[in-house]
Motif scaffolding. Structure first.
Motif, mmCIF file in Angstrom:
data_model
loop_
_atom_site.group_PDB
_atom_site.id
_atom_site.type_symbol
_atom_site.label_atom_id
_atom_site.label_comp_id
_atom_site.label_asym_id
_atom_site.label_seq_id
_atom_site.Cartn_x
_atom_site.Cartn_y
_atom_site.Cartn_z
ATOM 1 N N VAL A 25 0.952 -1.158 0.147
ATOM 2 C CA VAL A 25 0.023 -0.067 -0.162
ATOM 3 C C VAL A 25 0.965 1.182 0.029
ATOM 4 C CG1 VAL A 25 -1.564 1.518 1.496
ATOM 5 C CG2 VAL A 25 -1.974 -1.070 0.947
ATOM 6 N N PRO A 26 1.952 1.153 0.869
ATOM 7 C CA PRO A 26 2.512 2.506 0.811
ATOM 8 C C PRO A 26 3.373 2.839 -0.599
ATOM 9 C CG PRO A 26 3.201 1.608 2.868
ATOM 10 C CD PRO A 26 2.245 0.585 2.077
ATOM 11 N N MET A 28 2.122 1.887 -3.282
ATOM 12 C CA MET A 28 1.131 2.226 -4.393
ATOM 13 C C MET A 28 0.752 3.609 -4.067
ATOM 14 S SD MET A 28 0.542 -0.397 -6.401
ATOM 15 C CE MET A 28 -0.995 0.325 -7.012
ATOM 16 N N VAL A 29 0.750 4.149 -2.925
ATOM 17 C CA VAL A 29 0.446 5.520 -2.616
ATOM 18 C C VAL A 29 1.552 6.455 -3.170
ATOM 19 C CG1 VAL A 29 0.167 7.277 -0.802
ATOM 20 C CG2 VAL A 29 -0.973 4.877 -0.771
ATOM 21 N N PHE A 30 2.700 5.942 -2.912
ATOM 22 C CA PHE A 30 3.712 6.826 -3.429
ATOM 23 C C PHE A 30 3.852 6.853 -4.907
ATOM 24 C CE2 PHE A 30 8.161 6.607 -5.158
ATOM 25 C CZ PHE A 30 8.466 8.081 -5.105
ATOM 26 N N VAL A 32 1.307 6.515 -7.016
ATOM 27 C CA VAL A 32 0.040 7.507 -7.442
ATOM 28 C C VAL A 32 0.211 9.002 -7.218
ATOM 29 C CG1 VAL A 32 -2.329 8.149 -7.073
ATOM 30 C CG2 VAL A 32 -1.745 5.581 -7.036
ATOM 31 N N LEU A 33 1.007 9.424 -6.079
ATOM 32 C CA LEU A 33 1.258 10.469 -5.781
ATOM 33 C C LEU A 33 2.468 10.853 -6.835
ATOM 34 C CD1 LEU A 33 1.289 10.613 -1.946
ATOM 35 C CD2 LEU A 33 -0.529 11.546 -3.498
#
Length: 278
Positions: A25-26, A28-30, A32-33
């Motif tokens: 998850v981290p 993927m978040v990175f 996307v950002l």
């Protein structure tokens, strides 16, 4: 016995899924950002190219007026500008764009002076520099503007190569674009510094490496600060001890057009004010 085995297996799989989620998850978040921030940087780069075009276009029809070139560049960069404190930064309507432009004009050109946008470190929001004509402008005006009392150079003057070249207006626009997506801004800022100073850092996870007693990002920042100039100012913004840090990436574009009005010998607004090294 079998039901306990099943419960144990299910509990193990649940724990494994939780660990995998915590890892993925981290990342993927990175991603996307990072994609969002890269898209915004690409848009800002395109607007920088457009800003250089608008600036040089304003210059060729307005006697190389430096102030008008700066204001033309500002208008082109409107969709990408950072928000001013307590002000609305939206430019999705004509009225909103006019309001934002008015606020930035007031901040940047107060009392007819070019003021730094990040005043704590003396860094402008953008910089318009005249690359050509450069140097020897006074001599050009006195030699080729003699029939005009040395005040201007006829843009149709083709007496020799020197005046023909002088009537090509070439400008460089440097836009100090502020990265604004949390976490991704810090990483892209580090990548920008790394592009200049990665000679001693290797591998994909260079930010985790220890160099000279500190991490890689600190090392890059110190080397940039030591170089001084815009590099030092950019690092100072990123290392602001206050709550508000600004991660800035310079975007550069150049554009050249032939003059369609006479260059004026005007120190207050003329091209000499924006000449590189002038």
């Amino acid at each position: 016995m079998h039901s306990k085995d099943r419960r144990g297996t299910a509990g193990g799989q649940s724990g494994q899924a939780a660990v995998e989620t915590a890892i993925v998850v981290p990342m993927m978040v990175f991603m996307v950002l990072g994609i969002i921030q890269l898209g915004m940087v690409h848009n800002a780069r395109l607007m920088t190219e457009y800003g250089a075009y608008r600036a040089v276009r304003a210059g060729i029809v307005n006697h190389g007026d430096c102030t008008l070139m700066e204001k033309a560049a500002l208008a082109a960069l409107l969709p990408t500008l950072p928000p001013l404190p307590g002000k609305n930064a939206r430019v999705d309507t004509v009225e909103a764009a006019v309001d934002v432009h008015r606020e930035f004009t007031r901040k940047l050109f107060a009392a007819n002076q070019r003021l730094p946008f990040y005043q704590d470190v003396g860094l402008p929001l953008f910089r318009v520099e005249v690359l050509n004509p450069s140097g020897g402008l006074d001599e050009l005006f006195s030699t080729y503007g003699s029939h005009m009392q040395g005040r201007e150079i006829d843009y149709d003057d083709v007496r020799d190569e020197r005046v023909i070249e002088a009537n090509l207006l070439s400008i460089r626009l440097t836009y100090f674009y502020e990265l604004r997506i949390p976490f991704a801004n810090m990483q892209l800022h580090a990548f920008y510094l790394g592009r200049e100073y990665l000679d001693q850092l290797k591998g994909m996870q260079f930010e985790l490496q220890r160099v000279g007693g500190g991490n890689a990002i600190q090392y890059l920042q110190e080397r940039a600060r030591a170089k001084g100039g815009d590099f030092g100012r950019i690092v100072s913004l990123a290392r602001n001890s206050g709550s508000q840090r600004h991660y800035v990436m310079p975007l550069v574009a150049t554009w050249t057009m032939r003059m369609q009005s006479n260059l004026f010998n005007n120190d207050e607004h003329g091209p000499g004010r924006c000449v590189v090294g002038g």
